[in-house]
Design a protein around this motif. Structure first.
Motif, mmCIF file in Angstrom:
data_model
loop_
_atom_site.group_PDB
_atom_site.id
_atom_site.type_symbol
_atom_site.label_atom_id
_atom_site.label_comp_id
_atom_site.label_asym_id
_atom_site.label_seq_id
_atom_site.Cartn_x
_atom_site.Cartn_y
_atom_site.Cartn_z
ATOM 1 N N ALA A 1 0.833 -1.207 0.000
ATOM 2 C CA ALA A 1 0.000 0.000 0.000
ATOM 3 C C ALA A 1 0.863 1.251 0.000
ATOM 4 O O ALA A 1 2.069 1.217 0.290
ATOM 5 C CB ALA A 1 -0.927 -0.001 1.208
ATOM 6 N N LEU A 2 0.209 2.369 -0.310
ATOM 7 C CA LEU A 2 0.887 3.664 -0.295
ATOM 8 C C LEU A 2 1.260 4.060 1.130
ATOM 9 O O LEU A 2 0.469 3.915 2.056
ATOM 10 C CB LEU A 2 -0.036 4.727 -0.890
ATOM 11 C CG LEU A 2 0.421 6.181 -0.773
ATOM 12 C CD1 LEU A 2 1.601 6.441 -1.699
ATOM 13 C CD2 LEU A 2 -0.742 7.122 -1.078
ATOM 14 N N VAL A 3 2.467 4.601 1.263
ATOM 15 C CA VAL A 3 2.897 5.170 2.532
ATOM 16 C C VAL A 3 2.843 6.687 2.422
ATOM 17 O O VAL A 3 3.379 7.265 1.469
ATOM 18 C CB VAL A 3 4.340 4.748 2.879
ATOM 19 C CG1 VAL A 3 4.799 5.446 4.159
ATOM 20 C CG2 VAL A 3 4.432 3.242 3.031
ATOM 21 N N LEU A 4 2.186 7.329 3.372
ATOM 22 C CA LEU A 4 2.136 8.792 3.436
ATOM 23 C C LEU A 4 2.379 9.213 4.871
ATOM 24 O O LEU A 4 1.579 8.924 5.757
ATOM 25 C CB LEU A 4 0.782 9.315 2.963
ATOM 26 C CG LEU A 4 0.525 10.816 3.179
ATOM 27 C CD1 LEU A 4 1.553 11.665 2.435
ATOM 28 C CD2 LEU A 4 -0.896 11.193 2.764
ATOM 29 N N LEU A 5 3.492 9.892 5.103
ATOM 30 C CA LEU A 5 3.822 10.407 6.430
ATOM 31 C C LEU A 5 3.857 11.926 6.322
ATOM 32 O O LEU A 5 4.558 12.478 5.483
ATOM 33 C CB LEU A 5 5.173 9.871 6.897
ATOM 34 C CG LEU A 5 5.320 8.346 6.921
ATOM 35 C CD1 LEU A 5 6.686 7.951 7.450
ATOM 36 C CD2 LEU A 5 4.225 7.695 7.740
ATOM 37 N N ARG A 6 3.116 12.583 7.208
ATOM 38 C CA ARG A 6 2.904 14.021 7.075
ATOM 39 C C ARG A 6 3.850 14.846 7.941
ATOM 40 O O ARG A 6 4.138 14.482 9.086
ATOM 41 C CB ARG A 6 1.459 14.365 7.441
ATOM 42 C CG ARG A 6 0.435 13.671 6.572
ATOM 43 C CD ARG A 6 -0.979 13.984 7.003
ATOM 44 N NE ARG A 6 -1.966 13.201 6.259
ATOM 45 C CZ ARG A 6 -2.479 13.566 5.097
ATOM 46 N NH1 ARG A 6 -2.113 14.719 4.552
ATOM 47 N NH2 ARG A 6 -3.365 12.806 4.488
ATOM 48 N N CYS A 7 4.278 15.952 7.364
ATOM 49 C CA CYS A 7 5.153 16.880 8.077
ATOM 50 C C CYS A 7 4.810 18.294 7.646
ATOM 51 O O CYS A 7 4.773 18.599 6.449
ATOM 52 C CB CYS A 7 6.612 16.580 7.769
ATOM 53 S SG CYS A 7 7.788 17.793 8.448
ATOM 54 N N ASN A 8 4.562 19.147 8.599
ATOM 55 C CA ASN A 8 4.378 20.571 8.345
ATOM 56 C C ASN A 8 5.451 21.344 9.098
ATOM 57 O O ASN A 8 5.828 20.971 10.198
ATOM 58 C CB ASN A 8 2.982 21.023 8.781
ATOM 59 C CG ASN A 8 1.911 20.507 7.860
ATOM 60 O OD1 ASN A 8 1.390 19.401 8.051
ATOM 61 N ND2 ASN A 8 1.593 21.274 6.837
ATOM 62 N N TYR A 9 5.911 22.398 8.499
ATOM 63 C CA TYR A 9 7.013 23.145 9.089
ATOM 64 C C TYR A 9 6.604 24.578 9.381
ATOM 65 O O TYR A 9 5.630 25.099 8.827
ATOM 66 C CB TYR A 9 8.230 23.127 8.160
ATOM 67 C CG TYR A 9 8.021 23.921 6.888
ATOM 68 C CD1 TYR A 9 7.496 23.311 5.754
ATOM 69 C CD2 TYR A 9 8.319 25.282 6.817
ATOM 70 C CE1 TYR A 9 7.271 24.028 4.592
ATOM 71 C CE2 TYR A 9 8.102 26.013 5.666
ATOM 72 C CZ TYR A 9 7.568 25.369 4.554
ATOM 73 O OH TYR A 9 7.342 26.092 3.418
ATOM 74 N N SER A 10 7.369 25.186 10.240
ATOM 75 C CA SER A 10 7.232 26.607 10.526
ATOM 76 C C SER A 10 8.623 27.194 10.431
ATOM 77 O O SER A 10 9.533 26.760 11.145
ATOM 78 C CB SER A 10 6.661 26.826 11.927
ATOM 79 O OG SER A 10 6.714 28.195 12.280
ATOM 80 N N SER A 11 8.785 28.153 9.528
ATOM 81 C CA SER A 11 10.109 28.718 9.336
ATOM 82 C C SER A 11 9.993 30.169 8.911
ATOM 83 O O SER A 11 9.187 30.492 8.045
ATOM 84 C CB SER A 11 10.886 27.916 8.284
ATOM 85 O OG SER A 11 12.158 28.496 8.058
ATOM 86 N N SER A 12 10.817 31.007 9.482
ATOM 87 C CA SER A 12 10.807 32.431 9.148
ATOM 88 C C SER A 12 11.672 32.735 7.931
ATOM 89 O O SER A 12 11.668 33.846 7.429
ATOM 90 C CB SER A 12 11.298 33.250 10.349
ATOM 91 O OG SER A 12 12.591 32.826 10.722
ATOM 92 N N VAL A 13 12.408 31.736 7.482
ATOM 93 C CA VAL A 13 13.244 31.889 6.296
ATOM 94 C C VAL A 13 12.950 30.710 5.387
ATOM 95 O O VAL A 13 12.350 29.718 5.828
ATOM 96 C CB VAL A 13 14.742 31.916 6.660
ATOM 97 C CG1 VAL A 13 15.053 33.121 7.532
ATOM 98 C CG2 VAL A 13 15.155 30.634 7.356
ATOM 99 N N PRO A 14 13.334 30.802 4.122
ATOM 100 C CA PRO A 14 13.136 29.616 3.269
ATOM 101 C C PRO A 14 13.774 28.407 3.925
ATOM 102 O O PRO A 14 14.952 28.429 4.264
ATOM 103 C CB PRO A 14 13.859 30.023 1.981
ATOM 104 C CG PRO A 14 13.738 31.501 1.947
ATOM 105 C CD PRO A 14 13.845 31.951 3.380
#
Lengths: 118, 116
Positions: free
Chosen positions: B17-30
């Motif tokens: 099956a498909l693997v999807l692991l989620r990550c969201n970031y917070s950054s003040s610079v690229p």
């Protein structure tokens, strides 16, 4: 090529006892890191060395933790005295040099030392 | 300070099956973003990294991740899970340490289980 070596792999001590962890980085790697990894958490940087100089120890609890890298090669992390809350995995990592932006990913991690404080 | 949030401390998929692991970031610079994998009783191993080149990054073991600035996300995917993919996965973002060099700031990790 040998990877980052850490010893011991496991350590069980009673609270208030001292404990020390040893790390030998990959040959030629000038930068050495110690991380703390609590259960269910990601690693957190404790201290970073460039050769024998500690260039960032802002997260190291200096009242009980100390570290050294006397000859700029292997390193020792010590806790004295240990507390129950110190139970965690202590990871060592190394890289060729302190990085400019974007090169940081090339850190190589050892297997860690799992500390249990009773 | 930069940070990452990994949604889901545990993900379970079937083999193939498909693997999807989620990550969201917070950054003040690229941001520069990374995925690491940790197998039981082993250290972390770099899977892939994003450093402002192509937004779709291919890594080892068939994994890839897509940087989406509009969603502040860097999700990890693999089309077909293998039993050997069972491990803990950490998303990380770069930040500056006291010495002015980069350091990694890790998420809390997602443990992937692959069922036969």
């Amino acid at each position: 090529e040998a990877g980052v070596v850490q010893s011991p792999r496991y350590k069980i001590i009673e609270k208030k006892q001292p404990v020390a962890f040893w790390c030998n980085p990959i040959s030629g790697h000038n930068t050495l890191y110690w991380y703390l990894q609590n259960l269910g958490q990601g690693p957190e940087l404790l201290i970073r060395y460039e050769n024998e100089e500690a260039v960032d120890d802002s997260q190291l609890p200096k009242d009980r933790f100390s570290a050294e890298r006397l000859k700029g090669v292997d390193s020792t992390l010590k806790i004295q005295p240990a507390e129950l809350g110190d139970s965690a995995v202590y990871l060592c990592a190394s890289s060729l040099s302190g990085s400019t932006r974007g090169l940081i990913g090339e850190q190589f991690f050892g297997p860690g030392t799992r500390l249990t404080v009773l | 300070a930069q940070s990452v949030t990994q949604l889901g401390s545990h993900v379970s998929v079937s083999e193939g099956a498909l693997v999807l692991l989620r990550c969201n970031y917070s950054s003040s610079v690229p941001p520069y973003l990374f995925w690491y994998v940790q197998y039981p009783n082993q250290g972390l191993q770099l899977l892939l990294k994003y450093t402002s080149a192509a937004t779709l990054v291919k890594g080892i073991n068939g994994f890839e991740a897509e940087f989406k600035k509009s969603e502040t996300s860097f999700h990890l995917t693999k089309p077909s899970a293998h039993m050997s993919d069972a491990a803990e996965y950490f998303c990380a973002v770069s930040d500056l340490d006291q010495g002015g060099s980069e350091k990694l700031v890790f998420g809390k990790g997602t443990k992937l289980t692959v069922n036969p």
